[in-house]
Design a protein around this motif. Structure first.
Motif, PDB file in Angstrom:
ATOM      1  N   TRP A 151     -13.300  40.947  33.174  1.00 11.00           N
ATOM      2  CA  TRP A 151     -13.783  42.046  32.337  1.00 11.00           C
ATOM      3  C   TRP A 151     -15.296  42.228  32.452  1.00 11.00           C
ATOM      4  CZ3 TRP A 151     -10.606  45.014  28.968  1.00 11.00           C
ATOM      5  CH2 TRP A 151      -9.260  44.621  28.919  1.00 11.00           C
ATOM      6  N   ARG A 152     -15.895  41.803  33.543  1.00 11.64           N
ATOM      7  CA  ARG A 152     -17.349  41.761  33.645  1.00 11.64           C
ATOM      8  C   ARG A 152     -18.020  43.121  33.470  1.00 11.64           C
ATOM      9  NH1 ARG A 152     -19.555  37.308  38.023  1.00 11.64           N
ATOM     10  NH2 ARG A 152     -18.690  35.481  36.969  1.00 11.64           N
ATOM     11  N   GLU A 153     -17.433  44.156  34.035  1.00 13.13           N
ATOM     12  CA  GLU A 153     -18.102  45.457  33.968  1.00 13.13           C
ATOM     13  C   GLU A 153     -18.090  46.037  32.552  1.00 13.13           C
ATOM     14  OE1 GLU A 153     -15.075  48.814  35.479  1.00 13.13           O
ATOM     15  OE2 GLU A 153     -15.436  47.220  36.955  1.00 13.13           O
ATOM     16  N   HIS A 154     -17.349  45.423  31.656  1.00 13.79           N
ATOM     17  CA  HIS A 154     -17.293  45.903  30.273  1.00 13.79           C
ATOM     18  C   HIS A 154     -18.059  44.990  29.312  1.00 13.79           C
ATOM     19  CE1 HIS A 154     -14.318  48.745  31.659  1.00 13.79           C
ATOM     20  NE2 HIS A 154     -13.642  47.750  32.199  1.00 13.79           N
ATOM     21  N   GLN A 155     -18.646  43.920  29.841  1.00 14.97           N
ATOM     22  CA  GLN A 155     -19.413  43.000  29.009  1.00 14.97           C
ATOM     23  C   GLN A 155     -20.800  43.558  28.724  1.00 14.97           C
ATOM     24  OE1 GLN A 155     -19.365  39.268  31.169  1.00 14.97           O
ATOM     25  NE2 GLN A 155     -17.121  39.265  31.290  1.00 14.97           N
ATOM     26  N   ARG A 156     -21.407  43.092  27.658  1.00 13.46           N
ATOM     27  CA  ARG A 156     -22.753  43.550  27.348  1.00 13.46           C
ATOM     28  C   ARG A 156     -23.732  43.020  28.395  1.00 13.46           C
ATOM     29  NH1 ARG A 156     -22.828  39.306  23.125  1.00 13.46           N
ATOM     30  NH2 ARG A 156     -24.571  37.927  23.634  1.00 13.46           N
ATOM     31  N   ALA A 157     -24.854  43.704  28.548  1.00  7.55           N
ATOM     32  CA  ALA A 157     -25.779  43.408  29.649  1.00  7.55           C
ATOM     33  C   ALA A 157     -26.331  41.991  29.586  1.00  7.55           C
ATOM     34  CB  ALA A 157     -26.924  44.421  29.645  1.00  7.55           C
ATOM     35  N   ASP A 158     -26.532  41.466  28.384  1.00 10.81           N
ATOM     36  CA  ASP A 158     -27.129  40.140  28.252  1.00 10.81           C
ATOM     37  C   ASP A 158     -26.087  39.070  27.922  1.00 10.81           C
ATOM     38  OD1 ASP A 158     -26.543  41.043  25.719  1.00 10.81           O
ATOM     39  OD2 ASP A 158     -28.379  40.260  24.794  1.00 10.81           O
ATOM     40  N   ALA A 159     -24.843  39.305  28.300  1.00  6.32           N
ATOM     41  CA  ALA A 159     -23.787  38.324  28.031  1.00  6.32           C
ATOM     42  C   ALA A 159     -24.095  37.011  28.739  1.00  6.32           C
ATOM     43  CB  ALA A 159     -22.439  38.863  28.492  1.00  6.32           C
ATOM     44  N   PRO A 160     -23.821  35.878  28.104  1.00  7.74           N
ATOM     45  CA  PRO A 160     -24.115  34.587  28.737  1.00  7.74           C
ATOM     46  C   PRO A 160     -23.208  34.310  29.926  1.00  7.74           C
ATOM     47  CG  PRO A 160     -22.868  34.263  26.706  1.00  7.74           C
ATOM     48  CD  PRO A 160     -23.221  35.725  26.764  1.00  7.74           C
ATOM     49  N   ASP A 161     -23.717  33.543  30.855  1.00  7.25           N
ATOM     50  CA  ASP A 161     -22.932  33.117  32.015  1.00  7.25           C
ATOM     51  C   ASP A 161     -22.131  31.891  31.594  1.00  7.25           C
ATOM     52  OD1 ASP A 161     -21.840  32.380  34.396  1.00  7.25           O
ATOM     53  OD2 ASP A 161     -23.741  32.143  35.480  1.00  7.25           O
ATOM     54  N   LEU A 162     -20.924  32.109  31.153  1.00  5.71           N
ATOM     55  CA  LEU A 162     -20.124  31.015  30.616  1.00  5.71           C
ATOM     56  C   LEU A 162     -19.520  30.116  31.692  1.00  5.71           C
ATOM     57  CD1 LEU A 162     -18.230  32.838  27.705  1.00  5.71           C
ATOM     58  CD2 LEU A 162     -20.308  31.434  27.577  1.00  5.71           C
ATOM     59  N   TRP A 163     -19.542  30.580  32.940  1.00  9.11           N
ATOM     60  CA  TRP A 163     -18.988  29.794  34.044  1.00  9.11           C
ATOM     61  C   TRP A 163     -20.005  29.774  35.197  1.00  9.11           C
ATOM     62  CZ3 TRP A 163     -13.947  27.584  34.181  1.00  9.11           C
ATOM     63  CH2 TRP A 163     -13.140  27.877  33.073  1.00  9.11           C
ATOM     64  N   PRO A 164     -21.170  29.143  35.033  1.00  6.54           N
ATOM     65  CA  PRO A 164     -22.184  29.154  36.105  1.00  6.54           C
ATOM     66  C   PRO A 164     -21.656  28.517  37.383  1.00  6.54           C
ATOM     67  CG  PRO A 164     -22.736  27.570  34.372  1.00  6.54           C
ATOM     68  CD  PRO A 164     -21.593  28.364  33.861  1.00  6.54           C
ATOM     69  N   ALA A 165     -21.850  29.225  38.489  1.00  7.19           N
ATOM     70  CA  ALA A 165     -21.265  28.800  39.760  1.00  7.19           C
ATOM     71  C   ALA A 165     -21.729  27.416  40.187  1.00  7.19           C
ATOM     72  CB  ALA A 165     -21.594  29.832  40.841  1.00  7.19           C
TER      73      ALA A 165
END
Length: 317
Positions: A151-165
């Motif tokens: 759902w990334r394109e619908h997340q807010r712009a400053d949403a946290p990276d909950l799964w950092p690569a």
């Protein structure tokens, strides 16, 4: 989730961990991560309703992630009340006891709309297809995973990276240990069917909590300086620890308030709206102490502990 499970011959609690394996993905594509054993549904804003009781730790994960990512206007939220019977969770918090979007009294109705002979427990969280009123999935680890990745394109712009690569491999190992030893570990203590099983479960739980206490002595969050999915998964157990698990589940070596690093960490998370706003101690206590009649036959709900302690300065930076 309901506390469905059984016992092995030693009296150890064994959770039934099989769920509806469908996934919601961008354009209904094959997901990049994880297995595909069920159907694939397309991401469509406004189409789905997340049904998740704030009393349930597994369901609260999804509520928190939805808010952290800013998906409130994209996926609606239905919240059953804190208690349920053998049939299912009910919408007793809503006017008339009916979910205002789905028009049902029990989440069981959404399960049966798709699977008339559904044989397993009726659990939350669950995602429902609003147009058909049918359940999509109740596979809770993949629900929060896909809220982030699909759902990334619908997340807010400053949403946290909950799964950092760069941390994902280690994070998966941390989350697996948190799940088996802590999230499920408290249940293994509470529902142990023998002294031997309880003693083993208790030792496993506290070995893991000591590991976490030590880990948080050198880092702000479980994976470093930023919140990840790992923190969401641990949080829901910590939030319930003193109010429920310490006494009700006999996890009573220490209270959370007596573990300096975990307690400071928990209070810092509580101060974040997505965590604190979705933590309802009265619903939490009512769920465990009323539903678990085998553990609490009187169904008396304790008045304490005082939730004001969560508002004390956490002193972390």
């Amino acid at each position: 989730m309901s506390d469905s499970g059984g016992y092995v011959s030693t009296g150890e609690f064994k959770r039934d961990a099989s769920y509806i394996p469908d996934r919601i993905t961008k354009d209904g594509r094959r997901p990049e991560h994880g297995p595909v054993e069920g159907d694939l549904w397309p991401v469509e804003p406004g189409r789905y309703r997340l049904v998740a009781a704030k009393a349930c730790p597994w369901a609260t994960r999804a509520i928190i992630v939805r808010q952290l990512l800013g998906l409130e206007d994209v996926i609606s939220l239905g919240t059953p009340g804190p208690t349920h019977d053998e049939r299912s969770w009910t919408f007793d918090l809503d006017p008339g006891g009916v979910d205002p979007v789905l028009g049902i009294e029990r989440i069981q109705q959404a399960y049966l709309a798709r699977f008339p002979d559904y044989p397993k427990g009726i659990t939350v969280p669950v995602v429902v297809d609003v147009p058909t009123g049918q359940v999509v999935t109740n596979d809770f680890p993949w629900i929060t995973h896909d809220l982030f990745f699909e759902w990334r394109e619908h997340q807010r712009a400053d949403a946290p990276d909950l799964w950092p690569a760069d941390l994902r491999e280690e994070m998966e190992e941390v989350m697996q240990r948190v799940y088996t030893e802590v999230n499920n570990g408290v249940y293994r203590c509470g529902f142990a069917g023998s002294q031997e099983a309880y003693d083993a479960a208790y030792d496993r739980l506290w070995t893991a909590l000591d590991w976490l206490e030590d880990r948080l002595s050198t880092r702000r969050y479980l994976m470093g300086d930023a919140i990840t999915e790992a923190d969401v998964r641990l949080w829901t157990t910590l939030a319930r620890f003193d109010a429920v698990y310490h006494g009700h589940f006999k996890c009573n070596r220490q209270k959370l308030t007596e573990l300096p690093n975990l307690w400071g960490y928990a209070r810092e998370l509580y101060a974040i709206p997505a965590f604190g706003d979705n933590t309802d101690f009265e619903q939490i206590k009512k769920h465990y102490y009323v539903v678990h009649k085998d553990l609490n036959p009187t169904q008396i709900v304790p008045d304490g502990p005082d939730p004001a302690v969560w508002l004390e300065p956490h002193g972390r930076s």
